[in-house]
Design a protein around this motif. Structure first.
Motif, PDB file in Angstrom:
ATOM      1  N   PHE A  80     -29.685 -14.636  24.025  1.00 19.76           N
ATOM      2  CA  PHE A  80     -30.903 -13.838  23.965  1.00 19.76           C
ATOM      3  C   PHE A  80     -31.684 -13.875  25.286  1.00 19.76           C
ATOM      4  O   PHE A  80     -32.279 -12.873  25.684  1.00 19.76           O
ATOM      5  N   LEU A  88     -33.031 -10.465  27.263  1.00 18.42           N
ATOM      6  CA  LEU A  88     -34.448 -10.127  27.244  1.00 18.42           C
ATOM      7  C   LEU A  88     -35.198 -10.435  28.529  1.00 18.42           C
ATOM      8  O   LEU A  88     -36.328  -9.970  28.713  1.00 18.42           O
ATOM      9  N   ALA A 127     -38.690  -6.002  21.810  1.00 13.00           N
ATOM     10  CA  ALA A 127     -37.355  -6.130  21.220  1.00 13.00           C
ATOM     11  C   ALA A 127     -37.354  -7.316  20.262  1.00 13.00           C
ATOM     12  O   ALA A 127     -38.010  -8.336  20.519  1.00 13.00           O
ATOM     13  N   GLN A 128     -36.635  -7.147  19.169  1.00  4.04           N
ATOM     14  CA  GLN A 128     -36.514  -8.209  18.180  1.00  4.04           C
ATOM     15  C   GLN A 128     -35.085  -8.254  17.653  1.00  4.04           C
ATOM     16  O   GLN A 128     -34.393  -7.235  17.626  1.00  4.04           O
ATOM     17  N   ALA A 129     -34.675  -9.431  17.230  1.00  2.00           N
ATOM     18  CA  ALA A 129     -33.403  -9.570  16.540  1.00  2.00           C
ATOM     19  C   ALA A 129     -33.556 -10.650  15.476  1.00  2.00           C
ATOM     20  O   ALA A 129     -34.350 -11.586  15.625  1.00  2.00           O
ATOM     21  N   GLY A 187     -31.379  -5.537  14.702  1.00  2.00           N
ATOM     22  CA  GLY A 187     -31.884  -5.386  16.053  1.00  2.00           C
ATOM     23  C   GLY A 187     -32.940  -4.293  16.058  1.00  2.00           C
ATOM     24  O   GLY A 187     -32.769  -3.255  15.410  1.00  2.00           O
ATOM     25  N   THR A 220     -35.817  -2.241  18.768  1.00  2.00           N
ATOM     26  CA  THR A 220     -36.285  -2.057  20.140  1.00  2.00           C
ATOM     27  C   THR A 220     -37.333  -0.959  20.203  1.00  2.00           C
ATOM     28  O   THR A 220     -37.306   0.005  19.437  1.00  2.00           O
ATOM     29  N   LEU A 235     -28.321  -7.249  20.906  1.00  2.00           N
ATOM     30  CA  LEU A 235     -29.142  -8.000  19.957  1.00  2.00           C
ATOM     31  C   LEU A 235     -28.366  -8.298  18.673  1.00  2.00           C
ATOM     32  O   LEU A 235     -28.425  -9.414  18.147  1.00  2.00           O
TER      33      LEU A 235
END
Length: 262
Positions: free
Chosen positions: A3, A7, A16-18, A206, A208, A246
């Motif tokens: 990660f 990132l 952004a997230q996962a 994921g 974004t 992600l």
């Protein structure tokens, strides 16, 4: 790639997230992973359509009518059919039912409640809700099973390469993509439910929201949206690589391997 590598070079305005969940009776101990850069919550776009379809079935007595709208909402991401379910049952009823079934609490969007894609969510919440859906299907919930089967039918043009990246051709996938006129970003999200067998479930998510500030490009994008034309290629250009990164990194962090199924 971890990660940090994914990132570290994000624009300061990007988010952004996962997240991922791996759990189930008879499998390894439950395991979760979650990472976030930027905003804590993002508009969900079409990411939750299968969940809306799942819970709305109990509130629409006419099963044929439910299927007529639920199937295209999931398989081809039809906004019109999703809106039919969303307004027929009611946003608060749908979201309250999801809270009761999954433990995840989401709120109707401020302003116009008909904007189902403006519900704000976090990736770990999405993963939790889809894990409950997957385990409900495994335990014999026929509607949940149908929803997952429809997710497996989502075409490649709307899957952003998720199945190929995850090396899981049988995965159930749902993506969401949109750039609203009032936003200077494109939102591109994906969830994948990987087949594992029994009551086990593996889900990766994921999400974004990446900068999209060029006025000419935004004008062309909005013109396409207004005409009902496809904009998936623009989302692929802006976010496809990061989105797949992600998903695959979340899956790796869960310790998932081909022998687990999928």
């Amino acid at each position: 790639m971890g990660f940090n590598e994914l990132l570290k070079d994000l624009d300061h305005s990007a988010s952004a997230q996962a997240a991922g969940i791996r759990r189930g009776y008879g499998g390894p101990p439950a395991r979760t992973v979650c990472v976030r850069s930027g905003l804590a919550r993002l508009r969900c776009a079409s990411l939750l359509k299968p969940l809306y379809a799942w819970v709305s079935a109990a509130h629409i007595p006419d099963a044929d009518r439910w299927r007529r709208h639920a199937e295209p909402a999931v398989v081809i991401s039809s906004n019109a059919d999703t809106l039919n379910l969303w307004l027929a049952v009611g946003p608060r009823v749908i979201l309250d039912d999801l809270r009761q079934r999954t433990g995840v609490a989401w709120s109707p969007p401020n302003g116009d409640p008909s904007r189902f894609g403006s519900v704000e969510v976090a990736a770990d919440e999405v993963a939790t809700a889809y894990a409950v859906l997957a385990q409900a299907a495994a335990a014999g919930d026929p509607v949940a099973g149908t929803i997952l089967e429809w997710m497996r039918q989502v075409g490649t043009s709307q899957a952003f390469g998720a199945r190929e990246a995850l090396k899981s051709p049988e995965a159930g996938v749902k993506c969401g993509w949109y750039g609203a006129p009032d936003e200077t970003c494109l939102r591109t999200h994906a969830v994948a439910v990987l087949p594992r067998g029994g009551t086990r479930a593996t889900v990766v998510v994921g999400m974004t929201a990446l900068p999209y500030t060029d006025l000419r490009e935004r004008g062309i994008y909005q013109d396409k949206v207004a005409k009902g034309l496809s904009v998936e290629a623009e989302h692929e250009k802006v976010a496809g690589a990061l989105l797949r990164g992600l998903l695959t990194t979340a899956l790796a962090e869960l310790g998932h391997s081909p022998r687990d199924g999928g």
